[in-house]
Scaffold this active site. Sequence first.
Site, PDB file in Angstrom:
ATOM      1  CE  LYS A 175      -3.884   2.304   2.193  1.00  0.00           C
ATOM      2  NZ  LYS A 175      -3.340   3.618   1.877  1.00  0.00           N
ATOM      3  CD  GLU A 193      -0.786   4.337   4.025  1.00  0.00           C
ATOM      4  OE1 GLU A 193      -1.751   5.027   4.369  1.00  0.00           O
ATOM      5  OE2 GLU A 193      -0.422   4.208   2.854  1.00  0.00           O
ATOM      6  CG  ASP A 215       1.440   7.371   3.154  1.00  0.00           C
ATOM      7  OD1 ASP A 215       0.346   7.876   2.822  1.00  0.00           O
ATOM      8  OD2 ASP A 215       2.020   7.656   4.219  1.00  0.00           O
TER       9      ASP A 215
END
Length: 325
Positions: free
Chosen positions: A44, A185, A46
């Site tokens: 993921k 993240e 950021d």
Amino acid sequence: MAKTAKKTPPPAPPADPMPRRVDPCVATLVDKPPKGPEWAFEVKWDGYRLAVHVEPGEVRVITRGGYDWTKKFGSIVAEARQLGHASMIIDGEAVVLDEQGRSDFGLLQRAVGKKPSLHEPSEIIFYAFDLLYLDGHDLRSRPLAERRRRLEPIVAGRAGAIRFSEEVHADGAEFFRAACELGLEGIIAKRRDAPYRSDRRPEWLKIKCARRDTFVIVGYEPSTMPRAIGRLLLAAKKGNGLVYVGGCGTGWSNEEAVELRELLEAIPATRPPVTLKRKGAVFSEPLLVAEVEYRAWTQDGKLRHPSFKGVKKRARKVKVYSLDK
């Protein structure tokens, strides 16, 4: 008799008209990774969600909210022109990496913004993870696995402004645990067989790594609700003093908001415990601490997305977050 020159037929229109904008597919937040071979996992990132539109003679960079930010991402635009296709829409995330190779939203904000930064706009990387349109064909109805098979040869192996967001072949729970240990993240899970649908969807899931620490409460901002707090003002230790690290405005019930204000009104500060010029701030003696869950730190040293988890007295055995570590 002169021969009549044959007219060249006009080029055939594309099989599918290229949309000017596609509302992005947004992942649903869940507590733990799904299980099963139908799920693919990625890091993921950021950063800023972007769609890169490549058209004959034009490249546009469109944000999740529909704004044209082409001028902010010159290096991404320049490289998109070199990808070898006349028309395409690539979905991905623009990031700036820290020294450990992790995406840092604060660094990205500074690189894109007007304030002086150690990071130049040329350091912004676009991690491509989906292909929505290619050379006259709308791919959104096709399964994710097929869309990524078509995307990979276009961007994989590149080390410049545009790169491929690799799939991680691992058990979801193991990958999530490793991602959190590395300070990332979180992770994203996507169904391999799913078409691309706009808005928040259960076919895309996000699992976030949350940090949790204890900070000194140095005051509050009143709420619009009578006799309640709207935000807690938080500080961390630095040397022998305290430094303001941001406000926290979520995580409590209406009853707790009233109770917190009563606690802080009982210990008013004779002078501000931190340097902070904020309209409406009411300072208290730094005798209480809050346990706070948050995502990360911004570039200017503030907590990102903090959420209140509890309050206790500031005692020697309570370990308060220190900026000196």
